[in-house]
Design a protein around this motif. Structure first.
Motif, PDB file in Angstrom:
ATOM      1  N   ALA A 180       0.807  -1.218   0.000  1.00  0.00           N
ATOM      2  CA  ALA A 180       0.000   0.000   0.000  1.00  0.00           C
ATOM      3  C   ALA A 180       0.840   1.267   0.000  1.00  0.00           C
ATOM      4  O   ALA A 180       0.439   2.288  -0.563  1.00  0.00           O
ATOM      5  CB  ALA A 180      -0.930   0.000   1.212  1.00  0.00           C
ATOM      6  N   TRP A 198      -9.180   2.846   0.226  1.00  0.00           N
ATOM      7  CA  TRP A 198      -9.421   1.597  -0.501  1.00  0.00           C
ATOM      8  C   TRP A 198     -10.860   1.159  -0.264  1.00  0.00           C
ATOM      9  O   TRP A 198     -11.351   1.208   0.864  1.00  0.00           O
ATOM     10  CB  TRP A 198      -8.474   0.496  -0.009  1.00  0.00           C
ATOM     11  N   LEU A 241     -11.715  -4.718  -2.113  1.00  0.00           N
ATOM     12  CA  LEU A 241     -10.673  -5.514  -1.445  1.00  0.00           C
ATOM     13  C   LEU A 241     -11.148  -6.936  -1.191  1.00  0.00           C
ATOM     14  O   LEU A 241     -10.380  -7.895  -1.351  1.00  0.00           O
ATOM     15  CB  LEU A 241     -10.271  -4.847  -0.128  1.00  0.00           C
ATOM     16  N   PRO A 291      -6.246   1.927  -5.169  1.00  0.00           N
ATOM     17  CA  PRO A 291      -6.736   2.961  -4.255  1.00  0.00           C
ATOM     18  C   PRO A 291      -7.768   3.861  -4.921  1.00  0.00           C
ATOM     19  O   PRO A 291      -7.665   4.175  -6.118  1.00  0.00           O
ATOM     20  CB  PRO A 291      -5.466   3.733  -3.883  1.00  0.00           C
TER      21      PRO A 291
END
Length: 401
Positions: free
Chosen positions: A136, A162, A167, A174
């Motif tokens: 990240a 996010w 996810l 992002p």
């Protein structure tokens, strides 16, 4: 009862593991080969196993690989092993549904764990591994925070958003990445803490430039900077009923801000109170949380309970070392920091119990209150393991990067 960071110079850091460079000569089965003389790693090749079991570093452990495993893969396995060996977990956050746990480490990675799978009666070791791991940030993920639909992550100088929905589908992209308006373009201050102000849907960011930056989440723009601390910030939290934002930092001050005006209304220098001071540890404030008219804070000074209307300490907890996170839970206080245990304290100042954990020291602690079915306590720190407590009295199992 059932349930249904560090020295005083900021969050602890671990350098990235040294790159392991393979010996280019393909070894014969059963032969030990020096993998990198700089740190003395050896690989034992075995013809009937296709995956390694473990690695011998400095003659302490042994690695078993298949003769068919090429040297490029071998290099990657050794590098990952070394990363796990030196890994620290800095941050955690549960998904809005409470079925997933996100954890951030010192390598900039976020791992997503399925609590539903890990807590299943039929769970295996594979269910205690991440369902998704991704990079990240370039630096450590010091803070994670969930809203109703997004996961916010913070690293060196930036905050990213996010989508939880994406996810859980293993789609890693992002929604946005933003950087506060720092004084210098060359400055990359770490972001150690974040908190949502539900009154105006803003995000308060405690940063290494000594300031609190306020991000308007609706419009995606920074709208204010709260200045007053003389050293970098470790923690921020909200006192929602009074519309107050609290911050603690390396300067030893706990500042209370009117979130509507941005004005500092009180400043408590905890280290100046004799009952709290511990000069050998310093004055920095590393953990801070509130519950109505009460505040917990600690770090260099002892962890202490304060009455905010009188601005005075009512209890001081005799815990060794520096505490990095604390929380109110029912009629108790839970705290983690230096030491491989979760401390259970009574409001009067007594330490009721200290429950052993896997990591040698702890940086982060989270209670999952978003799902009665997956109600657990999770703690992480100086290892690749995240301990899971289904009951506060003992560790049930560990998740692992």
């Amino acid at each position: 009862m059932p349930l249904s960071r560090k020295v005083s110079q900021g969050p602890e850091r671990h350098g990235a593991a040294r790159e392991a460079r393979p010996n280019h000569q393909v070894p014969e089965p059963g032969v030990e080969v020096p993998f990198n003389g700089s740190f003395c790693a050896f690989v034992l090749i075995h013809s009937n196993l296709e995956e390694f079991t473990h690695i011998r570093i400095n003659h302490t452990e042994t690695a078993v690989y298949s003769e068919y495993l090429d040297q490029g893969k071998l290099s990657g396995y050794v590098q990952r092993y070394l990363q796990l060996l030196h890994m620290s977990v800095f941050s955690q956050s549960f998904s809005p549904c409470g079925r997933f746990l996100a954890a951030g480490n010192n390598y900039g990675e976020i791992a997503l764990f399925s609590l539903a799978a890990a807590l299943s009666p039929d769970a295996t070791a594979a269910n205690q591994k991440p369902v998704l791991t991704f990079t990240a940030h370039e630096g450590p993920v010091f803070s994670l925070l969930s809203t109703d639909c997004v996961l916010l992550s913070a690293g060196n100088g930036e905050v990213s958003s996010w989508s939880w929905t994406e996810l859980t589908k293993k789609n890693v992209k992002p929604l946005w990445t933003k950087r506060p308006n720092y004084k210098s373009g060359l400055e990359i201050p770490e972001i150690n803490s974040m908190v949502i102000n539900p009154r105006d849907n803003s995000l308060a960011i405690g940063a290494g430039d000594n300031n609190i930056h306020i991000l308007d989440l609706e419009h995606g723009a920074f709208k204010a900077t709260l200045q007053g601390h003389t050293d970098y910030l470790h923690c921020v939290c909200m006192r929602e009923r009074e519309a107050e934002l609290l911050s603690g930092g390396e300067d030893g001050a706990v500042r209370m801000w009117d979130s509507r005006t941005g004005r500092c209304v009180h400043c408590i220098e905890v280290h100046k109170y004799e009952s709290c001071a511990r000069p050998r540890y310093g004055k920095w404030i590393s953990c801070l949380t509130t519950d109505s008219d009460w505040m917990l804070c600690g770090g260099g000074p002892s962890l202490s309970l304060w009455h905010l209307r009188s601005l005075s300490p009512t209890s001081v907890f005799p815990l060794r070392g520096c505490q990095r996170q604390a929380a109110f839970h029912q009629d108790m206080i839970l705290a983690v920091g230096e030491g491989a245990f979760v401390s259970h304290c009574l409001l009067g100042g007594e330490v009721k119990a200290q429950i052993p954990c896997t990591p040698p020291s702890l940086n982060t602690m989270q209670l999952n209150t978003k799902s009665s079915e997956h109600r657990v306590l999770t703690v992480g720190g100086g290892s690749s393991n995240i301990d899971v407590f289904t009951n506060l009295s003992y560790r049930a199992f560990s998740l692992s990067f």
